[in-house]
Motif scaffolding. Sequence first.
Motif, PDB file in Angstrom:
ATOM      1  N   MET A  15     -38.231  12.296 -77.333  1.00 33.98           N
ATOM      2  CA  MET A  15     -37.556  13.600 -77.363  1.00 33.98           C
ATOM      3  C   MET A  15     -37.854  14.351 -78.659  1.00 33.98           C
ATOM      4  N   VAL A  16     -37.813  13.639 -79.774  1.00 34.42           N
ATOM      5  CA  VAL A  16     -38.069  14.274 -81.074  1.00 34.42           C
ATOM      6  C   VAL A  16     -39.494  14.797 -81.133  1.00 34.42           C
ATOM      7  N   SER A  17     -40.431  14.043 -80.560  1.00 42.56           N
ATOM      8  CA  SER A  17     -41.844  14.436 -80.626  1.00 42.56           C
ATOM      9  C   SER A  17     -42.143  15.715 -79.853  1.00 42.56           C
ATOM     10  N   THR A  18     -41.243  16.117 -78.935  1.00 35.78           N
ATOM     11  CA  THR A  18     -41.474  17.345 -78.160  1.00 35.78           C
ATOM     12  C   THR A  18     -40.903  18.583 -78.844  1.00 35.78           C
ATOM     13  N   ILE A  19     -40.194  18.420 -79.964  1.00 40.03           N
ATOM     14  CA  ILE A  19     -39.637  19.573 -80.669  1.00 40.03           C
ATOM     15  C   ILE A  19     -40.783  20.383 -81.274  1.00 40.03           C
ATOM     16  N   PRO A  20     -40.907  21.662 -80.913  1.00 41.09           N
ATOM     17  CA  PRO A  20     -42.002  22.480 -81.471  1.00 41.09           C
ATOM     18  C   PRO A  20     -41.829  22.662 -82.983  1.00 41.09           C
ATOM     19  N   LEU A 193     -57.667  31.364 -72.511  1.00 40.68           N
ATOM     20  CA  LEU A 193     -57.394  30.022 -73.041  1.00 40.68           C
ATOM     21  C   LEU A 193     -56.401  29.307 -72.154  1.00 40.68           C
ATOM     22  N   SER A 194     -56.569  28.009 -72.017  1.00 40.97           N
ATOM     23  CA  SER A 194     -55.657  27.143 -71.272  1.00 40.97           C
ATOM     24  C   SER A 194     -55.441  25.891 -72.102  1.00 40.97           C
ATOM     25  N   GLN A 195     -54.181  25.585 -72.424  1.00 44.91           N
ATOM     26  CA  GLN A 195     -53.906  24.457 -73.317  1.00 44.91           C
ATOM     27  C   GLN A 195     -52.630  23.738 -72.898  1.00 44.91           C
ATOM     28  N   GLN A 196     -52.697  22.429 -72.880  1.00 45.23           N
ATOM     29  CA  GLN A 196     -51.530  21.601 -72.565  1.00 45.23           C
ATOM     30  C   GLN A 196     -50.794  21.258 -73.850  1.00 45.23           C
ATOM     31  N   ILE A 197     -49.451  21.315 -73.803  1.00 46.50           N
ATOM     32  CA  ILE A 197     -48.633  21.016 -74.978  1.00 46.50           C
ATOM     33  C   ILE A 197     -47.493  20.083 -74.577  1.00 46.50           C
ATOM     34  N   PRO A 198     -46.870  19.390 -75.536  1.00 42.20           N
ATOM     35  CA  PRO A 198     -45.695  18.566 -75.212  1.00 42.20           C
ATOM     36  C   PRO A 198     -44.579  19.429 -74.626  1.00 42.20           C
ATOM     37  N   LEU A 199     -43.819  18.878 -73.717  1.00 44.60           N
ATOM     38  CA  LEU A 199     -42.772  19.608 -73.011  1.00 44.60           C
ATOM     39  C   LEU A 199     -41.590  19.910 -73.918  1.00 44.60           C
ATOM     40  N   VAL A 206     -41.397  27.679 -74.607  1.00 40.39           N
ATOM     41  CA  VAL A 206     -42.777  27.712 -74.113  1.00 40.39           C
ATOM     42  C   VAL A 206     -43.333  29.128 -74.210  1.00 40.39           C
ATOM     43  N   GLU A 207     -42.496  30.121 -73.863  1.00 41.46           N
ATOM     44  CA  GLU A 207     -42.922  31.518 -73.970  1.00 41.46           C
ATOM     45  C   GLU A 207     -43.277  31.848 -75.422  1.00 41.46           C
ATOM     46  N   ALA A 208     -42.444  31.390 -76.356  1.00 42.70           N
ATOM     47  CA  ALA A 208     -42.692  31.665 -77.773  1.00 42.70           C
ATOM     48  C   ALA A 208     -43.965  30.962 -78.254  1.00 42.70           C
ATOM     49  N   LEU A 209     -44.168  29.732 -77.816  1.00 43.14           N
ATOM     50  CA  LEU A 209     -45.372  28.998 -78.211  1.00 43.14           C
ATOM     51  C   LEU A 209     -46.632  29.673 -77.659  1.00 43.14           C
ATOM     52  N   ALA A 210     -46.526  30.211 -76.438  1.00 43.31           N
ATOM     53  CA  ALA A 210     -47.664  30.926 -75.845  1.00 43.31           C
ATOM     54  C   ALA A 210     -47.979  32.193 -76.643  1.00 43.31           C
ATOM     55  N   GLY A 250     -36.230  30.465 -82.793  1.00 42.41           N
ATOM     56  CA  GLY A 250     -36.224  31.299 -83.995  1.00 42.41           C
ATOM     57  C   GLY A 250     -37.330  30.961 -84.981  1.00 42.41           C
ATOM     58  N   HIS A 251     -37.583  29.669 -85.181  1.00 42.19           N
ATOM     59  CA  HIS A 251     -38.621  29.281 -86.147  1.00 42.19           C
ATOM     60  C   HIS A 251     -40.014  29.651 -85.643  1.00 42.19           C
ATOM     61  N   ILE A 252     -40.213  29.632 -84.305  1.00 49.99           N
ATOM     62  CA  ILE A 252     -41.508  30.041 -83.755  1.00 49.99           C
ATOM     63  C   ILE A 252     -41.656  31.550 -83.866  1.00 49.99           C
ATOM     64  N   ALA A 253     -40.551  32.292 -83.632  1.00 48.22           N
ATOM     65  CA  ALA A 253     -40.579  33.750 -83.775  1.00 48.22           C
ATOM     66  C   ALA A 253     -40.949  34.139 -85.206  1.00 48.22           C
TER      67      ALA A 253
END
Length: 315
Positions: A15-20, A193-199, A206-210, A250-253
Motif C-alpha cells: 500500500m505504501v509503495s503505491t503512494i504517488p 505516450l502510454s505508461q503503466q504506473i502503480p495503482l 491518476v488524473e493528476a499524475l497524467a 495536492g503535492h502532485i498539483a
Amino acid sequence: MDMLESNFIGFEAAMVSTIPLCHTNQPDELIWPHNPNGEYLVKSGYKFLQLEEARSRPGQSDFENLKPLWQSIWSLSVSSKVKHLVWRAAKNSLLMKMSLVRRKVNADDCCEICQGQQEDVLHALYRCPKLEELRALNPLWNHSRLKQTTSFLDLIGSIFTENRESAFFSMANNCAGVGVAIRNGCGQVMVSLSQQIPLPSTVIEVEALAARRALILAQEIGFTRVVLEGDSQTLITALKTSSHTLAHFGHIAQDIRYLASSFSDVRYTHVRRQCNTVAHSLTRQAILSPFLQVWMEDVPPELADVLQVDFQSLD
C-alpha cells in the motif's frame, strides 16, 4: 522497497509503495482524508463517527454503507433496464428457482442451463459454468477473487471496488494507466505516450499524475507554450488557482505548478470525456503493457480509427 518490506507487513508495504511521490521538495502535511479538499470540517468528522458506529453494529443493513454502491450502479453508462436488473439483483429481489422453492412455488431449484447447481442470483448471473465465455471477455476482472464471493451484492461491490474506473484501473495486476496525447494547433498528434504506473488510492490522483506526465513530456520534446486539457473538473479548477490545497493530489498539483513555471505560457482547460478519447484509449493500452511507450507524430496502429474519428470531430 527493501526498506519498506523490512519495516512493514507485506500488504502494508504494498500500500505504501503505491503512494504517488512528489518530484519537488515539499514539507510533510497532515490532511483529513474524509473530505475531498483535505480540510477538517465538524460535519465531515461527525459523519465519519456515525459511519464508524454503524459499522460496529453486527447484523444490521446500513443504508449509508451501501449508498455508494447504489450510486455506482445507477451511474453506469448502460441502458436503464440493465441498471434496474443489476439493482434488483444486488437487492436479491429477482425470482430465482431457490427463492421459488422456499416459497413452495417450485419443487426443483436446479439451474435449467447447466443442470448441475442450485439457481440463485449469483449463479444465474455469474457462476453458471455456461457463462465462462462471457467471463473471459472481461480479462481485467480478478475472476479468481470474484468467484469467492457469496452473494451478488458482494460480487458487484467487489467489481466496483476493484475496477473503480474501467479506463484507469486493473486490480488484477495492481496497476493504473496513464495516456498522453500532445497535439498542435491544427489538432494533429505530435507525440503520444502510454505508461503503466502503480495503482494510487483515488481516481483524481491518476488524473493528476497524467497531467504531470503530460507536462514532463512536453518539456522533454521542447514545447514552450501548452494548453493542458483534462476531463477532471476538480483537478483543472485546483490548477487554475494559485492557493495551496490539502487534497490527496495536492503535492502532485504543486509539482505541476512548478513544471508550468518552466514554460512561457501554460493554460488549463476542462474538456468532456468524449473529447478526450485518444488519451483514454492510450490509458487502456497502458494497463495491458508494463512498458513505457512513446510514438512520435503518431499513435499506436490499433488506435488509428479512434484518432481518425476524434480528428473528424474537430472539424
